[in-house]
Enzyme design. Structure first.
Site, PDB file in Angstrom:
ATOM      1  N   HIS A  41       0.852  -1.192   0.000  1.00  0.00           N
ATOM      2  CA  HIS A  41       0.000   0.000   0.000  1.00  0.00           C
ATOM      3  C   HIS A  41       0.892   1.248   0.000  1.00  0.00           C
ATOM      4  O   HIS A  41       1.959   1.258   0.623  1.00  0.00           O
ATOM      5  CB  HIS A  41      -0.912  -0.015   1.235  1.00  0.00           C
ATOM      6  CG  HIS A  41      -1.953   1.043   1.174  1.00  0.00           C
ATOM      7  ND1 HIS A  41      -1.728   2.318   1.633  1.00  0.00           N
ATOM      8  CD2 HIS A  41      -3.217   1.028   0.668  1.00  0.00           C
ATOM      9  CE1 HIS A  41      -2.823   3.045   1.421  1.00  0.00           C
ATOM     10  NE2 HIS A  41      -3.737   2.278   0.835  1.00  0.00           N
ATOM     11  N   GLU A  58      -3.883   1.879  -7.506  1.00  0.00           N
ATOM     12  CA  GLU A  58      -4.251   2.999  -6.648  1.00  0.00           C
ATOM     13  C   GLU A  58      -3.347   4.195  -6.946  1.00  0.00           C
ATOM     14  O   GLU A  58      -2.243   4.291  -6.392  1.00  0.00           O
ATOM     15  CB  GLU A  58      -4.071   2.611  -5.176  1.00  0.00           C
ATOM     16  CG  GLU A  58      -4.935   1.463  -4.731  1.00  0.00           C
ATOM     17  CD  GLU A  58      -5.337   1.583  -3.271  1.00  0.00           C
ATOM     18  OE1 GLU A  58      -6.527   1.541  -3.009  1.00  0.00           O
ATOM     19  OE2 GLU A  58      -4.446   1.759  -2.415  1.00  0.00           O
TER      20      GLU A  58
HETATM   21  C1  PEP Z   1      -6.541   3.442   0.172  1.00  0.00           C
HETATM   22  O1  PEP Z   1      -5.877   4.012   1.026  1.00  0.00           O
HETATM   23  O2  PEP Z   1      -6.264   2.299  -0.229  1.00  0.00           O
HETATM   24  C2  PEP Z   1      -7.684   4.144  -0.369  1.00  0.00           C
HETATM   25  C3  PEP Z   1      -8.140   3.786  -1.531  1.00  0.00           C
HETATM   26  O3  PEP Z   1      -8.169   5.155   0.422  1.00  0.00           O
HETATM   27  P1  PEP Z   1      -9.406   6.105   0.099  1.00  0.00           P
HETATM   28  O4  PEP Z   1     -10.508   5.250  -0.461  1.00  0.00           O
HETATM   29  O5  PEP Z   1      -9.755   6.704   1.403  1.00  0.00           O
HETATM   30  O6  PEP Z   1      -8.906   7.093  -0.903  1.00  0.00           O
END
Ligand code: PEP
Length: 265
Positions: free
Chosen positions: A96, A168
């Protein structure tokens, strides 16, 4: 017709003590029905994993850890290995961006964790994504390529198909004051990741591997991401702490899986 089951995962990060985690699960259990066309994964802290494992309805929910130590056992004070998580979690969130950024996890660390999770029968949810500056510098593809290739290094094609990739973009994550992306713009990166999997491990692996999107996903925008051709689910941060929002995301994903027969089981 693809067999990829839609996966909705919540990353609770460093939030909720054991009783708060239990309350959240009970609230979710009331709001969420059994959906065979979806996999719903909850990612509490290490502290709550054991009690939630006893409390959850396992046909409805699966558990994910948020980390693990890549060596199975030894004198590593304070660490929790993937071997110790074996049988307790189905998934582990690995790489992450908050771990890469706040805890300086390197490409090698992520690779070793992915390998250790696989060795211990835990499916990695491997997070990859570029920073805002890297995107502005048009380095997105290179970053995704490097993070993917190094994390999967040394795995067999069969092992790779057990990995879930979560794209992400760091600039879209709420922790980093991100702003939601335009869902339509994300298909290109998701498709690029699948193409990399095809080039490296063959089309069958690419077709089997689930790719999630994560970055400020909530109940209002989840369907727009799920509708993208190469999106097989979402990884949710902040909204996963809300019974109302997370259960609405699940229900939208279920509605979507029904209208799109290709993603139902
Ligand atoms: C994350 O930290 O994996 C994430 C997607 O956070 P958020 O949905 O709060 O942006």
């Amino acid at each position: 017709m693809t067999t990829r089951k839609i996966l909705i995962a919540g990353n609770w990060k460093m939030n909720l003590n054991v009783s708060e985690a239990s309350l959240l699960v009970h609230g979710l259990d009331k709001q969420i029905a059994n959906h065979h066309s979806l996999e719903i994964v909850l990612g509490p802290s290490f502290l709550s994993l054991q009690s939630l494992n006893l409390e959850i309805n396992h046909t409805k929910f699966k558990l994910a850890s948020q980390n693990g130590y890549p060596i199975d056992e030894g004198h590593y004070t304070g660490e929790i290995s993937f071997a110790m998580q074996r049988g307790l979690v189905d998934y582990a969130i690995i790489g992450h961006s908050s771990r890469r950024i706040y805890f300086n996890e390197t490409l090698d660390d992520v690779k070793n964790k992915v390998k250790a999770a696989i060795r211990n029968d835990i499916k990695p949810i491997l997070c990859i994504g570029e920073t805002k500056q890297e995107r502005l510098d048009k380095e997105t593809k290179q970053v995704l390529h490097d993070q993917l290739v190094s994390a999967l290094y040394d795995l067999t094609a069969e092992e790779v198909s057990r990995v879930v990739i979560a794209y992400e973009p760091i600039w879209a994550i709420s922790t980093f004051d991100g702003e939601p992306s335009n869902p339509d713009d994300m298909q290109r990166e998701l498709a690029y990741i699948r193409k990399q999997l095809a080039d490296l491990y063959g089309q069958a692996v690419a077709d089997d591997t689930r790719i999630l999107y994560g970055g400020t996903v909530d109940d209002m925008n989840a369907t727009s991401y799920l509708a993208l051709n190469d999106c097989d689910g979402v990884l949710v941060g902040a909204a996963s702490l809300s019974i109302d929002k997370f259960s609405k995301i699940v229900s939208k994903a279920y509605d979507y899986s029904l209208t799109k027969g290709k993603k139902d089981d």
